[in-house]
Structure formats: C-alpha cells, structure tokens
Scaffold this motif. Structure first.
Motif, mmCIF file in Angstrom:
data_model
loop_
_atom_site.group_PDB
_atom_site.id
_atom_site.type_symbol
_atom_site.label_atom_id
_atom_site.label_comp_id
_atom_site.label_asym_id
_atom_site.label_seq_id
_atom_site.Cartn_x
_atom_site.Cartn_y
_atom_site.Cartn_z
ATOM 1 N N MET A 169 0.845 -1.192 0.000
ATOM 2 C CA MET A 169 0.000 0.000 0.000
ATOM 3 C C MET A 169 0.881 1.243 0.000
ATOM 4 O O MET A 169 1.866 1.321 0.704
ATOM 5 N N THR A 170 0.518 2.190 -0.798
ATOM 6 C CA THR A 170 1.297 3.414 -0.854
ATOM 7 C C THR A 170 0.820 4.369 0.232
ATOM 8 O O THR A 170 -0.317 4.311 0.673
ATOM 9 N N THR B 245 -0.267 7.962 1.005
ATOM 10 C CA THR B 245 -0.653 9.165 0.270
ATOM 11 C C THR B 245 -1.147 10.211 1.254
ATOM 12 O O THR B 245 -2.322 10.516 1.327
ATOM 13 N N TYR C 73 5.231 -1.595 -12.294
ATOM 14 C CA TYR C 73 4.499 -2.677 -11.628
ATOM 15 C C TYR C 73 4.541 -3.931 -12.493
ATOM 16 O O TYR C 73 4.209 -3.895 -13.679
ATOM 17 N N LEU D 120 -7.919 -10.096 -10.751
ATOM 18 C CA LEU D 120 -8.395 -9.314 -9.602
ATOM 19 C C LEU D 120 -8.962 -7.978 -10.068
ATOM 20 O O LEU D 120 -10.027 -7.542 -9.611
ATOM 21 N N GLY D 121 -8.273 -7.337 -10.986
ATOM 22 C CA GLY D 121 -8.751 -6.044 -11.485
ATOM 23 C C GLY D 121 -10.088 -6.160 -12.189
ATOM 24 O O GLY D 121 -10.970 -5.314 -12.019
ATOM 25 N N ALA E 246 -8.544 2.676 -12.902
ATOM 26 C CA ALA E 246 -8.194 2.641 -11.475
ATOM 27 C C ALA E 246 -6.692 2.804 -11.258
ATOM 28 O O ALA E 246 -6.252 3.460 -10.309
ATOM 29 N N TRP E 247 -5.891 2.202 -12.143
ATOM 30 C CA TRP E 247 -4.436 2.391 -12.043
ATOM 31 C C TRP E 247 -4.070 3.853 -12.265
ATOM 32 O O TRP E 247 -3.220 4.409 -11.576
ATOM 33 N N GLU F 217 -5.955 6.465 -11.712
ATOM 34 C CA GLU F 217 -6.378 7.234 -10.537
ATOM 35 C C GLU F 217 -5.363 7.076 -9.409
ATOM 36 O O GLU F 217 -4.952 8.058 -8.785
ATOM 37 N N ARG F 218 -4.969 5.827 -9.147
ATOM 38 C CA ARG F 218 -4.001 5.581 -8.070
ATOM 39 C C ARG F 218 -2.712 6.347 -8.326
ATOM 40 O O ARG F 218 -2.143 6.986 -7.424
ATOM 41 N N THR G 272 -3.330 10.171 -7.710
ATOM 42 C CA THR G 272 -3.561 10.599 -6.326
ATOM 43 C C THR G 272 -2.409 10.202 -5.400
ATOM 44 O O THR G 272 -2.278 10.779 -4.322
ATOM 45 N N GLY H 193 -2.042 13.471 -3.384
ATOM 46 C CA GLY H 193 -2.612 13.311 -2.049
ATOM 47 C C GLY H 193 -4.128 13.333 -2.124
ATOM 48 O O GLY H 193 -4.720 13.570 -3.192
ATOM 49 N N PRO H 194 -4.775 13.083 -0.988
ATOM 50 C CA PRO H 194 -6.232 12.895 -1.006
ATOM 51 C C PRO H 194 -7.040 14.140 -1.364
ATOM 52 O O PRO H 194 -8.216 14.021 -1.718
#
Lengths: 167, 170
Positions: free
Chosen positions: A1-2, A4, A24, A33-34, A69-70, A72-73, A76, A80-81
């Motif tokens: 987990m990163t 952020t 990755y 999984l994705g 989703a990748w 977005e990750r 962010t 940051g959030p």
C-alpha cells in the motif's frame, strides 16, 4: 500500500513537472483481480483460451475500468487525497498482459485556475511496457489553491470538470 | 452518405436502457478495487481522513462503472447479465462476434458514496464506416453512459469507444 498523505497545492505545480514513476509487474492475478473488482465478467479478462482463440490476443489482458483505477491511483499518489479528478480520457493502443512490467509516467501539461477559482492541473500519463506506449491518458485534476482550500467542497456550478480540456 | 441500417440510424442520440444499479454502493467493492491497484489513498481506508476531506466516505471516482454492472446470474435471469447493452446490440446487428474497447473518457461530478443507488442510461453517439485493424474488420462506435444518484444529481458521464470486429483469415 502506498502512503498518500501528501498535499500538493497548485503553487507547487508547474508545466513540465514530472510525477514519480510507477513500475508494476503484472501477473494473471493482477488482471483477474482487477476485472473482478470492476465486476467485469467478460472472459477475455480471465479465460486464456477465450482471449487467444476468440479475441486473437496473446493472453488475457487488463480491462478498461482497471486501467482507469491504475491511473487514478498513480495521480492521487502524487496529489494526495485533496486532489480531485475532474476528467480522464484515455486511449488503449495496446494491451497489458501477464508478465508485463507496466510503467506509468506523467507530465504536467497545463496549470490553470478556472472562473470559479478552482485550481487545475492537466497531466499526460503514459502507460508503457518495454518502452512501447500501450495507453495514453490525459487527466484533469483539481488541486487546492491554498493550504486551506479543498476542491472536494465544490458542488453545483462551482465544480466544472470539463472546462479547458480538449476532447 | 451514411451506410448505417435504419435500425441503427434511429438509435443515434436516443436514450436507451435507463436502469437502476442492482445493489447500493458498498465498501467491500471499494476495498477490493483499491486492493487491485494497491491504492493507499486514505480517503478510502481512513474514516477520519474521509470525514475531514470529503465529508464522509466516498468511492474512488474511477469505480463509477462498477455500480451499473449486472450480476452474472441472479434469480430469474436466463442469460448472463451484460453491462453496456447498447454495445452488445451493435455486435449483434452488424454480426461482429468480437469486440474490444479502445477509448474511455470519464467526467466526474458529484462524489459517489456508500449507500448511494445509481441509475444509468446509455446513448449511442456514433458508428463508423467499416474499418480494418490488426484485430480484424469491423466498426467503431461511441456510447455514452450517464450516471445519476438517488437525488437525481449527475455523478458522472462515461464515453466508451468500442471496436466490434470479425477476425481476419490467418
């Protein structure tokens, strides 16, 4: 987990800035999984025989929502959030397969403030495998203009996610 | 001049398949999605951060399509559920057995929150002339999907470009 916990503000960002690169190693588990996390049951994302013999691809491949989703990750992790996505447009020129090491790299292409005072960064993200471009993505992400600004509080006509980004 | 059959022409810019998601937005899928891309954004893992930044938990914006994808099976369903029915209609009309998505644009409006029930509608925007790519010969089409929450607020608009095709001879 990163982790952020960063908070990038608009003043921190300049045209030409690069985002921290993400590399990755993709496995079949990554792809399956994705797909299932996205509720995408189409067999080309989990069934090797279908992908090869029906779709004509070399293996199962990453599905569209998981690529989003990748992206977005990746964005962010940098912002940051308090970074709030407004718009994302991507074109898949090639597929991402198990065994690939995908690399996401981003460059800030535009920094602006819209007529409501919302700060925006436009970032070009390139997803490559072995240096070959698989997907390019242009994302418009709102960033705080000051330490106490928060784009997530914007609603209604104070939130204009489509302005200034070409289609 | 368009070569599209009338049954396709009449669908352009028409709202189709207005439907509700089959379950409310829920956190299990949010965790699974974040896990799938190792997204550690504390908005999705730390309620204190979510309260401070987004006035409570939200779903990752890019999960928007998750909430309209049907169950593969549910009681009474005789065929596997498929999302983006407009896309599958076009495959059938043009007799193109295979398809992939090539482009995706998402515009994010109101945040999606656990407990929300989203509604969607699909709008076919365009269908290309026949094209040949390395995958085969077929057509590109663009379908928009609009998402609204239970308060009739727009939460997002997605635009998919699909390529339906028939594989070429080896």
């Amino acid at each position: 987990m990163t982790a952020t916990t960063t908070k990038v503000t608009l003043a921190d960002v300049h045209v030409g800035d690069t985002l921290p690169e993400l590399a990755y190693r993709v496995t079949a588990t990554t792809i399956v999984l994705g797909a299932l996390a996205a509720r995408d049951w189409r067999p080309m994302h989990h069934d090797y025989d279908f992908a090869v013999n029906r779709n004509g691809t070399k293996d199962i491949f990453m599905n569209t929502p998981n690529q989003a989703a990748w992206f977005e990750r990746f964005l962010t992790d940098w912002s940051g959030p308090t970074g709030r996505l407004g718009r994302m447009k991507f074109r898949m020129k090639g597929s991402v397969f198990p065994g690939d090491t995908m690399v996401l790299a981003g460059t800030v292409e535009q920094v602006d403030t819209d007529e409501t005072g919302c700060g925006w960064a436009t970032v070009l993200v390139r997803l490559t495998v072995d240096g070959e471009l698989m997907t390019d993505c242009t994302a418009r992400i709102a960033l705080p203009t000051t330490d106490d600004d928060n784009p997530w509080t914007r609603r209604g006509d104070q939130w204009r996610p489509v302005a200034t980004l070409g289609s | 001049m368009s070569d599209l059959p009338p049954e396709v022409e009449k669908l352009i810019d028409q709202v189709q398949y207005e439907e509700a998601g089959e379950f409310p937005v829920e956190r299990g899928y949010i965790y699974t999605s974040c896990s799938s891309v190792e997204n550690g954004n504390p908005l999705f893992w730390d309620d204190a951060v979510a309260r401070a930044v987004t006035d409570g938990p939200i779903a990752p914006p890019t999960m928007i399509s998750v909430w309209f994808r049907p169950h593969q099976w549910s009681p009474g369903r005789t065929e596997p559920g498929v999302p983006l029915k407009s896309h599958f209609d076009l495959k059938e009309i043009f007799e193109l057995p295979e398809a992939v998505m090539t482009d995706n644009t998402i515009v994010f409006h109101e945040p999606v929150r656990p407990g929300d029930r989203l509604r969607t509608r699909q709008i076919l925007r365009s269908v290309s002339q026949p094209k040949t790519t390395k995958l085969g010969t077929g057509r590109f089409w663009v379908i928009d999907v609009e998402y609204l929450n239970q308060h009739d607020e727009l939460v997002g608009v997605e635009s998919y470009t699909g390529f339906g095709y028939r594989r070429g001879e080896a």
